[in-house]
Design a protein around this motif. Structure first.
Motif, PDB file in Angstrom:
ATOM      1  N   GLY A  94       0.823  -1.199   0.000  1.00 23.14           N
ATOM      2  CA  GLY A  94       0.000   0.000   0.000  1.00 23.14           C
ATOM      3  C   GLY A  94       0.857   1.248   0.000  1.00 23.14           C
ATOM      4  N   SER A  95       0.909   1.958  -1.123  1.00 19.19           N
ATOM      5  CA  SER A  95       1.789   3.125  -1.265  1.00 19.19           C
ATOM      6  C   SER A  95       1.342   3.936  -2.471  1.00 19.19           C
ATOM      7  CB  SER A  95       3.246   2.683  -1.463  1.00 19.19           C
ATOM      8  OG  SER A  95       3.391   1.990  -2.691  1.00 19.19           O
ATOM      9  N   ASP A  96       1.928   5.131  -2.622  1.00 17.88           N
ATOM     10  CA  ASP A  96       1.626   5.965  -3.793  1.00 17.88           C
ATOM     11  C   ASP A  96       1.953   5.236  -5.090  1.00 17.88           C
ATOM     12  OD1 ASP A  96       0.854   7.948  -2.068  1.00 17.88           O
ATOM     13  OD2 ASP A  96       2.679   9.150  -2.285  1.00 17.88           O
ATOM     14  N   MET A  97       3.053   4.470  -5.094  1.00 17.51           N
ATOM     15  CA  MET A  97       3.439   3.764  -6.311  1.00 17.51           C
ATOM     16  C   MET A  97       2.365   2.755  -6.715  1.00 17.51           C
ATOM     17  SD  MET A  97       6.859   1.502  -7.174  1.00 17.51           S
ATOM     18  CE  MET A  97       7.956   2.918  -7.335  1.00 17.51           C
ATOM     19  N   TRP A  98       1.786   2.074  -5.735  1.00 19.98           N
ATOM     20  CA  TRP A  98       0.766   1.086  -6.080  1.00 19.98           C
ATOM     21  C   TRP A  98      -0.564   1.726  -6.428  1.00 19.98           C
ATOM     22  CZ3 TRP A  98       0.483  -3.586  -7.925  1.00 19.98           C
ATOM     23  CH2 TRP A  98       1.648  -4.353  -7.897  1.00 19.98           C
ATOM     24  N   GLU A  99      -0.827   2.920  -5.955  1.00 22.29           N
ATOM     25  CA  GLU A  99      -2.005   3.650  -6.420  1.00 22.29           C
ATOM     26  C   GLU A  99      -1.860   3.965  -7.911  1.00 22.29           C
ATOM     27  OE1 GLU A  99      -2.834   7.068  -4.064  1.00 22.29           O
ATOM     28  OE2 GLU A  99      -3.038   5.938  -2.198  1.00 22.29           O
ATOM     29  N   LEU A 105      -5.049  -0.547 -18.782  1.00 16.47           N
ATOM     30  CA  LEU A 105      -4.522  -1.363 -19.871  1.00 16.47           C
ATOM     31  C   LEU A 105      -5.089  -2.779 -19.893  1.00 16.47           C
ATOM     32  CD1 LEU A 105      -0.793  -0.231 -19.687  1.00 16.47           C
ATOM     33  CD2 LEU A 105      -2.351   0.177 -21.602  1.00 16.47           C
ATOM     34  N   LEU A 106      -5.442  -3.302 -18.731  1.00 11.49           N
ATOM     35  CA  LEU A 106      -5.854  -4.698 -18.632  1.00 11.49           C
ATOM     36  C   LEU A 106      -7.362  -4.894 -18.711  1.00 11.49           C
ATOM     37  CD1 LEU A 106      -3.378  -5.883 -15.853  1.00 11.49           C
ATOM     38  CD2 LEU A 106      -3.316  -6.478 -18.284  1.00 11.49           C
ATOM     39  N   GLY A 107      -8.111  -3.814 -18.695  1.00 10.67           N
ATOM     40  CA  GLY A 107      -9.558  -3.967 -18.789  1.00 10.67           C
ATOM     41  C   GLY A 107     -10.284  -2.767 -18.226  1.00 10.67           C
ATOM     42  N   ASP A 108     -11.566  -2.898 -18.156  1.00 11.75           N
ATOM     43  CA  ASP A 108     -12.399  -1.791 -17.691  1.00 11.75           C
ATOM     44  C   ASP A 108     -12.524  -1.850 -16.169  1.00 11.75           C
ATOM     45  OD1 ASP A 108     -14.054   0.385 -17.689  1.00 11.75           O
ATOM     46  OD2 ASP A 108     -15.864  -0.756 -18.198  1.00 11.75           O
ATOM     47  N   TYR A 109     -11.432  -1.551 -15.499  1.00 13.23           N
ATOM     48  CA  TYR A 109     -11.402  -1.601 -14.036  1.00 13.23           C
ATOM     49  C   TYR A 109     -11.669  -0.220 -13.449  1.00 13.23           C
ATOM     50  CZ  TYR A 109      -9.226  -6.264 -14.066  1.00 13.23           C
ATOM     51  OH  TYR A 109      -8.963  -7.599 -14.233  1.00 13.23           O
ATOM     52  N   LEU A 145      -8.649  -3.492  -9.593  1.00  8.86           N
ATOM     53  CA  LEU A 145      -7.560  -4.378  -9.978  1.00  8.86           C
ATOM     54  C   LEU A 145      -6.692  -4.708  -8.772  1.00  8.86           C
ATOM     55  CD1 LEU A 145      -6.099  -5.898 -12.211  1.00  8.86           C
ATOM     56  CD2 LEU A 145      -4.724  -3.844 -12.615  1.00  8.86           C
ATOM     57  N   MET A 146      -6.374  -3.708  -7.972  1.00  9.69           N
ATOM     58  CA  MET A 146      -5.595  -3.934  -6.755  1.00  9.69           C
ATOM     59  C   MET A 146      -6.292  -4.976  -5.873  1.00  9.69           C
ATOM     60  SD  MET A 146      -2.898  -2.608  -4.976  1.00  9.69           S
ATOM     61  CE  MET A 146      -2.362  -2.125  -3.333  1.00  9.69           C
ATOM     62  N   ALA A 147      -7.594  -4.830  -5.699  1.00  7.57           N
ATOM     63  CA  ALA A 147      -8.346  -5.773  -4.864  1.00  7.57           C
ATOM     64  C   ALA A 147      -8.296  -7.182  -5.448  1.00  7.57           C
ATOM     65  CB  ALA A 147      -9.790  -5.301  -4.724  1.00  7.57           C
ATOM     66  N   GLU A 148      -8.380  -7.278  -6.773  1.00  8.67           N
ATOM     67  CA  GLU A 148      -8.324  -8.583  -7.436  1.00  8.67           C
ATOM     68  C   GLU A 148      -6.969  -9.238  -7.206  1.00  8.67           C
ATOM     69  OE1 GLU A 148      -8.139  -9.763 -12.058  1.00  8.67           O
ATOM     70  OE2 GLU A 148     -10.050  -8.842 -11.451  1.00  8.67           O
ATOM     71  N   ARG A 175      -3.894 -12.774   1.757  1.00  4.00           N
ATOM     72  CA  ARG A 175      -5.122 -12.016   1.512  1.00  4.00           C
ATOM     73  C   ARG A 175      -5.071 -10.569   1.986  1.00  4.00           C
ATOM     74  NH1 ARG A 175      -5.781 -16.130  -0.974  1.00  4.00           N
ATOM     75  NH2 ARG A 175      -7.742 -17.242  -1.335  1.00  4.00           N
ATOM     76  N   ARG A 176      -3.928  -9.957   1.913  1.00  5.95           N
ATOM     77  CA  ARG A 176      -3.846  -8.522   2.200  1.00  5.95           C
ATOM     78  C   ARG A 176      -2.654  -7.939   1.475  1.00  5.95           C
ATOM     79  NH1 ARG A 176       0.162  -6.761   5.714  1.00  5.95           N
ATOM     80  NH2 ARG A 176       1.115  -8.296   7.114  1.00  5.95           N
ATOM     81  N   ALA A 177      -2.721  -6.643   1.211  1.00  8.85           N
ATOM     82  CA  ALA A 177      -1.547  -5.933   0.706  1.00  8.85           C
ATOM     83  C   ALA A 177      -0.563  -5.738   1.850  1.00  8.85           C
ATOM     84  CB  ALA A 177      -1.955  -4.592   0.123  1.00  8.85           C
ATOM     85  N   GLY A 178       0.693  -5.611   1.508  1.00  8.80           N
ATOM     86  CA  GLY A 178       1.702  -5.328   2.516  1.00  8.80           C
ATOM     87  C   GLY A 178       1.718  -3.858   2.886  1.00  8.80           C
ATOM     88  N   THR A 179       2.469  -3.539   3.915  1.00  4.02           N
ATOM     89  CA  THR A 179       2.632  -2.163   4.368  1.00  4.02           C
ATOM     90  C   THR A 179       4.115  -1.809   4.346  1.00  4.02           C
ATOM     91  OG1 THR A 179       2.949  -2.740   6.695  1.00  4.02           O
ATOM     92  CG2 THR A 179       0.665  -2.454   5.916  1.00  4.02           C
ATOM     93  N   PRO A 180       4.438  -0.508   4.321  1.00  6.00           N
ATOM     94  CA  PRO A 180       5.846  -0.137   4.456  1.00  6.00           C
ATOM     95  C   PRO A 180       6.488  -0.718   5.712  1.00  6.00           C
ATOM     96  CG  PRO A 180       4.572   1.741   3.687  1.00  6.00           C
ATOM     97  CD  PRO A 180       3.578   0.667   4.041  1.00  6.00           C
TER      98      PRO A 180
END
Length: 262
Positions: free
Chosen positions: A191-196, A205-209, A214-217, A225-230
């Motif tokens: 979870g970071s600005d880069m991943w936003e 690019l990959l579809g109508d998200y 897409l991040m949730a998928e 089952r979770r994103a990492g943190t800094p």
């Protein structure tokens, strides 16, 4: 009792003004280290002031890691301010997402310049300083899950991160007799600005998200089952920089919740 593993240690973190780098810098400061933060962002001095509230000495330096003169000046300033350097974390990096036919030479060059050349220049200066002062040291480099498994629309980024892994192994062999360990870490979805940005760019690019879909998928495909943190990444980096990792070198370690397992 809170760990103070880095009491009396001097730590430099590039790309330290936000995201993963900021989390890493905070971890070292919280564990008693004196921390120099380097970044292109104007907020680098604000980050250093924030770290000072944790109790240690800090320094904020604006630097472009692709500029050799600026990198040399950065390490000289750290030595002048603190007298030595014990840990150098090369975290500065950029991500650009583009289909092959639209990927420009400028995008390719910029990515390799920051992610590989910038890391080389910092490692070169860190090693020279650590060798000169004696007593060993810790060099920790930022790779990526894409150092294990290149993803679509980012051949330049994947190439740069595979390069980080190879550079880490080579330098570990060269610097081992100086007591300097060289390791790398591979963040996954953090979870970071880069991943936003990644969610938006890959999603388009990959579809109508819709934003965030897409991040949730992808997160749903992570075994944990979770994103990492800094902070997740910072825990690994602090370990690799600690005395507990004194017999670990040349390794590239995943911190991705099981997203990649090789």
């Amino acid at each position: 009792m809170e760990s103070r593993r880095f009491e009396g240690k001097i730590v430099l973190v590039t790309g330290g003004a936000r995201g993963i780098g900021r989390g890493i810098a905070r971890r070292f400061a919280a564990e008693g280290g004196s921390v120099a933060v380097a970044d292109r962002l104007e907020s680098v001095e604000e980050t250093a002031a924030e770290l000072a509230e944790l109790g240690g000495e800090t320094l904020g330096v604006a630097v472009d890691v692709t500029d050799k003169a600026q990198v040399e000046a950065l390490y000289a300033r750290v030595e002048e301010r603190f007298g030595r350097l014990d840990v150098s974390v090369q975290n500065a990096g950029i991500l650009r997402i583009s289909p092959l036919e639209r990927l420009s030479e400028d995008e390719w060059d910029a990515t390799l310049d920051v992610n590989v050349k910038g890391m080389f220049l910092c490692c070169q200066q860190a090693a020279a300083l650590m060798r000169r002062q004696g007593g060993g040291g810790r060099i920790v480099n930022s790779a990526s899950a894409q150092a294990r498994d290149g993803f679509v629309y980012t051949p330049h980024y994947a190439a740069s991160k595979f390069g980080v892994m190879g550079m880490t192994q080579s330098l570990a062999k060269e610097l081992a007799t100086d007591g300097i360990t060289v390791n790398a870490f591979c963040p996954g979805i953090i979870g970071s600005d880069m991943w936003e940005y990644a969610d938006r760019a890959w999603g388009d690019l990959l579809g109508d998200y819709a934003r965030g879909e897409l991040m949730a998928e992808w997160v749903d495909g992570i075994p944990m089952r979770r994103a990492g943190t800094p902070e997740d990444v910072a825990g690994l980096v602090a370990f690799l920089a600690s005395d507990d990792a004194s017999y670990i070198t040349g390794q590239t370690v995943n911190v991705c919740g099981g997203l990649v397992m090789s």
